[in-house]
Design a protein around this motif. Structure first.
Motif, PDB file in Angstrom:
ATOM      1  N   MET A  14       4.920  38.539  30.794  1.00 47.08           N
ATOM      2  CA  MET A  14       4.844  38.204  32.214  1.00 47.08           C
ATOM      3  C   MET A  14       3.528  37.507  32.535  1.00 47.08           C
ATOM      4  O   MET A  14       3.476  36.583  33.362  1.00 47.08           O
ATOM      5  N   ASP A  15       2.458  37.926  31.869  1.00 45.98           N
ATOM      6  CA  ASP A  15       1.161  37.268  32.075  1.00 45.98           C
ATOM      7  C   ASP A  15       1.209  35.816  31.609  1.00 45.98           C
ATOM      8  O   ASP A  15       0.660  34.922  32.267  1.00 45.98           O
ATOM      9  N   VAL A  16       1.876  35.594  30.463  1.00 47.69           N
ATOM     10  CA  VAL A  16       2.014  34.230  29.947  1.00 47.69           C
ATOM     11  C   VAL A  16       2.844  33.374  30.909  1.00 47.69           C
ATOM     12  O   VAL A  16       2.488  32.227  31.202  1.00 47.69           O
ATOM     13  N   LEU A  17       3.939  33.938  31.403  1.00 49.66           N
ATOM     14  CA  LEU A  17       4.798  33.201  32.342  1.00 49.66           C
ATOM     15  C   LEU A  17       4.051  32.887  33.634  1.00 49.66           C
ATOM     16  O   LEU A  17       4.215  31.797  34.200  1.00 49.66           O
ATOM     17  N   LYS A  18       3.231  33.816  34.102  1.00 52.54           N
ATOM     18  CA  LYS A  18       2.441  33.570  35.309  1.00 52.54           C
ATOM     19  C   LYS A  18       1.427  32.459  35.062  1.00 52.54           C
ATOM     20  O   LYS A  18       1.193  31.614  35.945  1.00 52.54           O
ATOM     21  N   ALA A  19       0.817  32.464  33.869  1.00 54.78           N
ATOM     22  CA  ALA A  19      -0.157  31.419  33.531  1.00 54.78           C
ATOM     23  C   ALA A  19       0.522  30.052  33.487  1.00 54.78           C
ATOM     24  O   ALA A  19      -0.036  29.049  33.962  1.00 54.78           O
ATOM     25  N   ILE A  20       1.730  30.008  32.909  1.00 60.15           N
ATOM     26  CA  ILE A  20       2.485  28.757  32.868  1.00 60.15           C
ATOM     27  C   ILE A  20       2.848  28.300  34.284  1.00 60.15           C
ATOM     28  O   ILE A  20       2.781  27.107  34.604  1.00 60.15           O
ATOM     29  N   GLY A  21       3.211  29.264  35.130  1.00 60.38           N
ATOM     30  CA  GLY A  21       3.533  28.940  36.519  1.00 60.38           C
ATOM     31  C   GLY A  21       2.345  28.365  37.264  1.00 60.38           C
ATOM     32  O   GLY A  21       2.480  27.399  38.024  1.00 60.38           O
ATOM     33  N   ARG A  22       1.150  28.953  37.036  1.00 62.08           N
ATOM     34  CA  ARG A  22      -0.061  28.439  37.682  1.00 62.08           C
ATOM     35  C   ARG A  22      -0.382  27.035  37.178  1.00 62.08           C
ATOM     36  O   ARG A  22      -0.846  26.179  37.952  1.00 62.08           O
ATOM     37  N   LEU A  23      -0.144  26.794  35.899  1.00 63.88           N
ATOM     38  CA  LEU A  23      -0.384  25.466  35.331  1.00 63.88           C
ATOM     39  C   LEU A  23       0.576  24.440  35.918  1.00 63.88           C
ATOM     40  O   LEU A  23       0.191  23.305  36.222  1.00 63.88           O
ATOM     41  N   ALA A  24       1.830  24.844  36.099  1.00 63.76           N
ATOM     42  CA  ALA A  24       2.860  23.912  36.575  1.00 63.76           C
ATOM     43  C   ALA A  24       2.596  23.411  37.985  1.00 63.76           C
ATOM     44  O   ALA A  24       3.077  22.334  38.353  1.00 63.76           O
ATOM     45  N   ILE A  25       1.856  24.186  38.790  1.00 65.21           N
ATOM     46  CA  ILE A  25       1.597  23.761  40.165  1.00 65.21           C
ATOM     47  C   ILE A  25       0.244  23.065  40.320  1.00 65.21           C
ATOM     48  O   ILE A  25      -0.141  22.703  41.437  1.00 65.21           O
ATOM     49  N   GLN A  26      -0.468  22.877  39.203  1.00 66.28           N
ATOM     50  CA  GLN A  26      -1.721  22.133  39.266  1.00 66.28           C
ATOM     51  C   GLN A  26      -1.425  20.664  39.543  1.00 66.28           C
ATOM     52  O   GLN A  26      -0.497  20.086  38.964  1.00 66.28           O
ATOM     53  N   PRO A  27      -2.195  20.011  40.419  1.00 67.42           N
ATOM     54  CA  PRO A  27      -1.942  18.610  40.760  1.00 67.42           C
ATOM     55  C   PRO A  27      -1.840  17.687  39.554  1.00 67.42           C
ATOM     56  O   PRO A  27      -0.969  16.815  39.507  1.00 67.42           O
ATOM     57  N   VAL A  28      -2.701  17.876  38.555  1.00 60.65           N
ATOM     58  CA  VAL A  28      -2.672  16.981  37.401  1.00 60.65           C
ATOM     59  C   VAL A  28      -1.366  17.121  36.635  1.00 60.65           C
ATOM     60  O   VAL A  28      -0.795  16.123  36.168  1.00 60.65           O
ATOM     61  N   PHE A  29      -0.860  18.339  36.529  1.00 62.03           N
ATOM     62  CA  PHE A  29       0.397  18.555  35.811  1.00 62.03           C
ATOM     63  C   PHE A  29       1.571  18.016  36.616  1.00 62.03           C
ATOM     64  O   PHE A  29       2.537  17.493  36.054  1.00 62.03           O
ATOM     65  N   ILE A  30       1.491  18.126  37.941  1.00 69.73           N
ATOM     66  CA  ILE A  30       2.545  17.572  38.793  1.00 69.73           C
ATOM     67  C   ILE A  30       2.611  16.063  38.632  1.00 69.73           C
ATOM     68  O   ILE A  30       3.701  15.472  38.591  1.00 69.73           O
ATOM     69  N   VAL A  31       1.457  15.417  38.531  1.00 70.06           N
ATOM     70  CA  VAL A  31       1.425  13.959  38.304  1.00 70.06           C
ATOM     71  C   VAL A  31       2.091  13.614  36.976  1.00 70.06           C
ATOM     72  O   VAL A  31       2.876  12.660  36.886  1.00 70.06           O
ATOM     73  N   PHE A  32       1.790  14.406  35.942  1.00 68.62           N
ATOM     74  CA  PHE A  32       2.425  14.180  34.635  1.00 68.62           C
ATOM     75  C   PHE A  32       3.946  14.253  34.759  1.00 68.62           C
ATOM     76  O   PHE A  32       4.672  13.396  34.235  1.00 68.62           O
ATOM     77  N   LEU A  33       4.436  15.284  35.441  1.00 71.44           N
ATOM     78  CA  LEU A  33       5.880  15.483  35.573  1.00 71.44           C
ATOM     79  C   LEU A  33       6.527  14.376  36.403  1.00 71.44           C
ATOM     80  O   LEU A  33       7.615  13.894  36.065  1.00 71.44           O
ATOM     81  N   ILE A  34       5.874  13.974  37.485  1.00 75.22           N
ATOM     82  CA  ILE A  34       6.420  12.904  38.336  1.00 75.22           C
ATOM     83  C   ILE A  34       6.533  11.607  37.545  1.00 75.22           C
ATOM     84  O   ILE A  34       7.536  10.886  37.632  1.00 75.22           O
ATOM     85  N   TYR A  35       5.520  11.319  36.747  1.00 77.61           N
ATOM     86  CA  TYR A  35       5.542  10.089  35.948  1.00 77.61           C
ATOM     87  C   TYR A  35       6.684  10.114  34.939  1.00 77.61           C
ATOM     88  O   TYR A  35       7.391   9.117  34.751  1.00 77.61           O
ATOM     89  N   GLN A  36       6.899  11.268  34.284  1.00 78.98           N
ATOM     90  CA  GLN A  36       7.996  11.372  33.317  1.00 78.98           C
ATOM     91  C   GLN A  36       9.353  11.241  34.005  1.00 78.98           C
ATOM     92  O   GLN A  36      10.263  10.590  33.489  1.00 78.98           O
ATOM     93  N   LEU A  37       9.476  11.840  35.184  1.00 80.92           N
ATOM     94  CA  LEU A  37      10.727  11.738  35.937  1.00 80.92           C
ATOM     95  C   LEU A  37      11.004  10.288  36.321  1.00 80.92           C
ATOM     96  O   LEU A  37      12.148   9.820  36.213  1.00 80.92           O
TER      97      LEU A  37
END
Length: 359
Positions: A56-79
């Motif tokens: 659960m700690d790992v999943l929470k860490a991944i969740g926090r990473l996924a909402i970081q602006p830089v990661f969102i930019v990465f995902l938007i670009y791939q989409l």
């Protein structure tokens, strides 16, 4: 004994039949074996209290990473890339190709983006079409049956983890032994792939065969804009944690794009070799991003300002930076050697929180 053999044959036949279905064919037998083991490990962790808590700690860490602006930019670009490829009906775009592309992006390109070294991009691009990449392509194309892959995957993973542990403990002999075992397994993989290729050598004249080989270089080329943007963006994503205004995707993009544009106009400082006015440059403070520059005697204020801009926009030689990694400074102070007072007013990044400012 006979019943065990019969059950084994039935299981293998059923698994091979499943692999013939189109939706299962999107993944290789090795990928299915890896997913199976991941599922088994997750299932075991769910039934163990301590491991479940760690999961659960790992999943929470991944969740926090996924909402970081830089990661969102990465995902938007791939989409945008994937939807654009489908919209313009790019030849060869299939579910399998998209799957391979996303695997390469998340496990190869994303770790690269965090290193902020553009010169490494060309090396990675060249390696993606080299002999090693071709061998890797053959190994991933000609896999063993699902049952064999199901056995091989955990064996190689355990040996690799033991090797890392032995290296950490400086057990040289154990490391050599384990590396030798992995080497032998690798030879069998190469022999298997080579035999299958020679058995159907005509396949090399089909374009579909080379599809998997060109995905990696295409992945790198398709992400050139993201590689360029990531150079300042990854650092601004960290710096924004120490600013008054909250982090956001648009603010991060604004900082990064403006930095790249202004940096382009200051490239002339490299040609003018304003670095020659610098005696020493020291890095310290928050994230080692407070730079104290000591200038030569006789350096004018205009020359000092050019030196300040040289470091402000990461144009100084990489050898000047800690571990040769260029970084965006939070503060720059320019002094002449053996003088206490600043030659020009210090530069400090805007909107910095009060506790991080230096008076």
């Amino acid at each position: 004994m006979f019943s065990q053999i019969l059950i084994k044959n039935i299981v293998i036949e059923k698994l091979n039949e499943l692999l013939k279905y189109k939706f299962i064919g999107y993944l290789s037998s090795r990928e299915w074996a890896i997913l199976t083991w991941i599922f088994i490990v997750l299932l075991v962790m769910m039934f163990h209290a301590k491991l479940r808590s760690n999961l659960m700690d790992v999943l929470k860490a991944i969740g926090r990473l996924a909402i970081q602006p830089v990661f969102i930019v990465f995902l938007i670009y791939q989409l945008m890339l994937i939807l654009g490829a489908y919209y313009f009906r790019v030849h060869g775009i299939t579910v399998s190709v998209v799957k391979d592309y996303l695997i390469l992006f998340f496990f190869t390109v994303v770790p690269f983006l965090s290193k902020v070294k553009f010169n490494m991009f060309w090396r990675a691009l060249i390696q993606s079409i080299g002999l090693g990449a071709f061998v890797q392509f053959l190994l991933s194309t000609y896999t063993f049956s699902y049952v064999w892959e199901f056995i091989i995957v955990p064996v190689t993973a355990i040996i690799a983890m033991l090797g890392v542990q032995a290296e950490y403990e400086n057990s040289g002999r154990v490391v050599k032994l384990l590396n030798g075992v992995l080497g032998v397994i690798g030879i069998f993989f190469i022999i298997h792939a080579g035999y299958n290729l020679i058995s159907d050598i005509k396949i090399i004249f089909q374009l579909d065969f080379w599809e998997g080989y060109v995905i990696e270089p295409i992945t790198w080329l398709a992400n050139i804009p993201l590689v360029i943007l990531a150079i300042p963006m990854v650092q601004f994503d960290v710096i924004d944690n120490f600013r008054v205004k909250k982090k956001s995707v648009f603010r991060l993009l604004g900082h990064s794009i403006s930095f790249i544009v202004i940096r382009f106009f200051y490239l002339g400082l490299v040609i003018l070799n304003v670095r020659r006015y610098v005696v020493h440059a020291y890095f310290g403070g928050l994230m080692q991003s407070r730079i104290q520059i000591f200038l030569k005697q006789g350096t004018s204020e205009q020359q000092a300002k050019m030196v300040q801009c040289l470091y402000q926009y990461m144009l100084a030689p990489h050898a000047d930076y800690p571990d040769k990694k260029r970084l965006i400074p939070i503060r720059i102070e320019c002094r002449v050697v053996d003088e206490i007072n600043l030659k020009i007013p210090a530069y400090e990044i805007d909107n910095l929180l009060a506790e991080y400012k230096l008076n």
